[in-house]
Design an enzyme around this catalytic site. Structure first.
Site, PDB file in Angstrom:
ATOM      1  N   GLY A   1      48.731  46.957  -0.989  1.00 57.18           N
ATOM      2  CA  GLY A   1      49.397  48.117  -0.424  1.00 57.18           C
ATOM      3  C   GLY A   1      50.052  47.766   0.902  1.00 57.18           C
ATOM      4  O   GLY A   1      49.851  46.678   1.456  1.00 57.18           O
ATOM      5  N   GLY A   2      50.858  48.665   1.414  1.00 56.04           N
ATOM      6  CA  GLY A   2      51.500  48.426   2.699  1.00 56.04           C
ATOM      7  C   GLY A   2      52.885  47.827   2.554  1.00 56.04           C
ATOM      8  O   GLY A   2      53.419  47.684   1.453  1.00 56.04           O
TER       9      GLY A   2
ATOM     10  N   VAL B   1      55.849  45.242   5.057  1.00 56.53           N
ATOM     11  CA  VAL B   1      56.028  43.849   5.478  1.00 56.53           C
ATOM     12  C   VAL B   1      55.069  43.501   6.616  1.00 56.53           C
ATOM     13  O   VAL B   1      54.909  44.279   7.561  1.00 56.53           O
ATOM     14  CB  VAL B   1      57.484  43.609   5.951  1.00 56.53           C
ATOM     15  CG1 VAL B   1      57.632  42.217   6.547  1.00 56.53           C
ATOM     16  CG2 VAL B   1      58.444  43.780   4.794  1.00 56.53           C
TER      17      VAL B   1
ATOM     18  N   TYR C   1      53.318  39.835   8.897  1.00 54.70           N
ATOM     19  CA  TYR C   1      53.379  38.400   9.194  1.00 54.70           C
ATOM     20  C   TYR C   1      51.968  37.865   9.319  1.00 54.70           C
ATOM     21  O   TYR C   1      51.083  38.509   9.901  1.00 54.70           O
ATOM     22  CB  TYR C   1      54.128  38.172  10.505  1.00 54.70           C
ATOM     23  CG  TYR C   1      53.994  36.761  11.047  1.00 54.70           C
ATOM     24  CD1 TYR C   1      54.791  35.726  10.558  1.00 54.70           C
ATOM     25  CD2 TYR C   1      53.052  36.454  12.027  1.00 54.70           C
ATOM     26  CE1 TYR C   1      54.657  34.431  11.036  1.00 54.70           C
ATOM     27  CE2 TYR C   1      52.907  35.164  12.517  1.00 54.70           C
ATOM     28  CZ  TYR C   1      53.724  34.158  12.016  1.00 54.70           C
ATOM     29  OH  TYR C   1      53.584  32.878  12.486  1.00 54.70           O
TER      30      TYR C   1
ATOM     31  N   ILE D   1      42.505  42.141   5.621  1.00 54.73           N
ATOM     32  CA  ILE D   1      42.917  42.482   6.996  1.00 54.73           C
ATOM     33  C   ILE D   1      43.492  41.252   7.687  1.00 54.73           C
ATOM     34  O   ILE D   1      43.238  40.112   7.288  1.00 54.73           O
ATOM     35  CB  ILE D   1      41.746  43.039   7.827  1.00 54.73           C
ATOM     36  CG1 ILE D   1      40.683  41.941   8.123  1.00 54.73           C
ATOM     37  CG2 ILE D   1      41.100  44.227   7.136  1.00 54.73           C
ATOM     38  CD1 ILE D   1      40.863  41.226   9.438  1.00 54.73           C
ATOM     39  N   ALA D   2      44.263  41.505   8.741  1.00 52.34           N
ATOM     40  CA  ALA D   2      44.769  40.443   9.613  1.00 52.34           C
ATOM     41  C   ALA D   2      44.596  40.912  11.055  1.00 52.34           C
ATOM     42  O   ALA D   2      45.170  41.929  11.453  1.00 52.34           O
ATOM     43  CB  ALA D   2      46.229  40.148   9.314  1.00 52.34           C
TER      44      ALA D   2
ATOM     45  N   CYS E   1      54.955  46.450   9.166  1.00 49.84           N
ATOM     46  CA  CYS E   1      54.382  47.590   8.441  1.00 49.84           C
ATOM     47  C   CYS E   1      55.339  48.779   8.382  1.00 49.84           C
ATOM     48  O   CYS E   1      54.919  49.925   8.213  1.00 49.84           O
ATOM     49  CB  CYS E   1      53.047  48.012   9.058  1.00 49.84           C
ATOM     50  SG  CYS E   1      51.839  46.676   9.123  1.00 49.84           S
TER      51      CYS E   1
END
Length: 232
Positions: free
Chosen positions: A78-79, A81, A83, A158-159, A175
């Site tokens: 989901g979501g 763009v 990096y 997650i990031a 995002c």
């Protein structure tokens, strides 16, 4: 009895092999041949696009990205763009929702809670925003979330920006949000902490929030099926 979570630190990795690895582990978890898994790592520079059509939110040309050594992938999370790159902790939980029921909303809430507690160790007050998944320090995003579920098993994750080069986020509309910034633990604290140190804090806090008993397991053992399945 607490459920077992197999935790593996992968270090710095290119994107595609880890994406393929997630699918391999997801299939094994769906078949019940391995317990739940948490992959911890950092990626080489890469831009990923979620399920929405967001190619217009990549602001550099393919040639410009290639000259910077940045790959681009369309994936099933989901979501929009985002990096990934060196200096950023990525955590991919491969969890069975069938055997340990929790709604997607609760899963995201728990992941945000882990992030809130981890950065609080370094004096950072992060908060949720009901409009946007992830974590914020005032109007600056410090952690992104993008989850996918297939066959009742979660993947992607997650990031968390540790000491990421924040200039990379100017190459995209992160995002899909145009009116906010991006930050990192280093930017907020002035400390140059290692991604591996933050990974250890994430692991410890994840076990606490999700209620698991953790076990460090070499990746090869998971791939070869040498880890006993969790008791369901």
């Amino acid at each position: 009895m607490q459920n077992t979570l197999c935790v593996t630190w992968l270090g710095r990795q290119p994107y595609r092999p880890v994406w393929e690895l997630q699918h391999t582990l997801r299939r094994k978890r769906a078949a019940g041949t391995i317990p739940d898994v948490l992959l911890l790592l950092e990626h080489n520079p890469v831009i990923t696009m979620g399920t929405r059509e967001t190619s217009h939110e990549i602001l550099l040309s393919p040639q410009e990205l290639a000259s910077r050594g940045v790959e681009v992938f369309k994936v099933e999370r989901g979501g929009e763009v985002t990096y990934h790159g060196p200096g950023q902790l990525v955590a991919y939980p491969i969890l069975s929702l069938r055997h340990h029921p929790r709604s997607v909303k609760k899963l995201v809430h728990h992941l945000e809670e882990v992030g809130i507690r981890v950065v609080a160790r370094y004096g950072i007050e992060a908060r949720r925003d009901p409009r946007y998944p992830g974590l914020w320090v005032e109007d600056r995003k410090i952690m992104a979330i993008g989850i996918a579920i297939r066959d009742g098993v979660t993947f992607h994750g997650i990031a968390l920006n540790v000491h990421t080069d924040l200039e990379a986020f100017s190459w995209i509309v992160p995002c899909g949000i145009r009116d906010r910034g991006v930050t990192s633990i280093a930017r907020e604290t002035g400390q140059q902490l290692s991604v591996e140190e933050i990974a250890r804090a994430w692991e410890e806090t994840f076990l606490e929030v999700f209620g698991y008993r953790g076990e460090r397991v070499p990746l090869q053992e998971l791939l070869e099926g040498e880890v006993q399945p969790a008791e369901e």
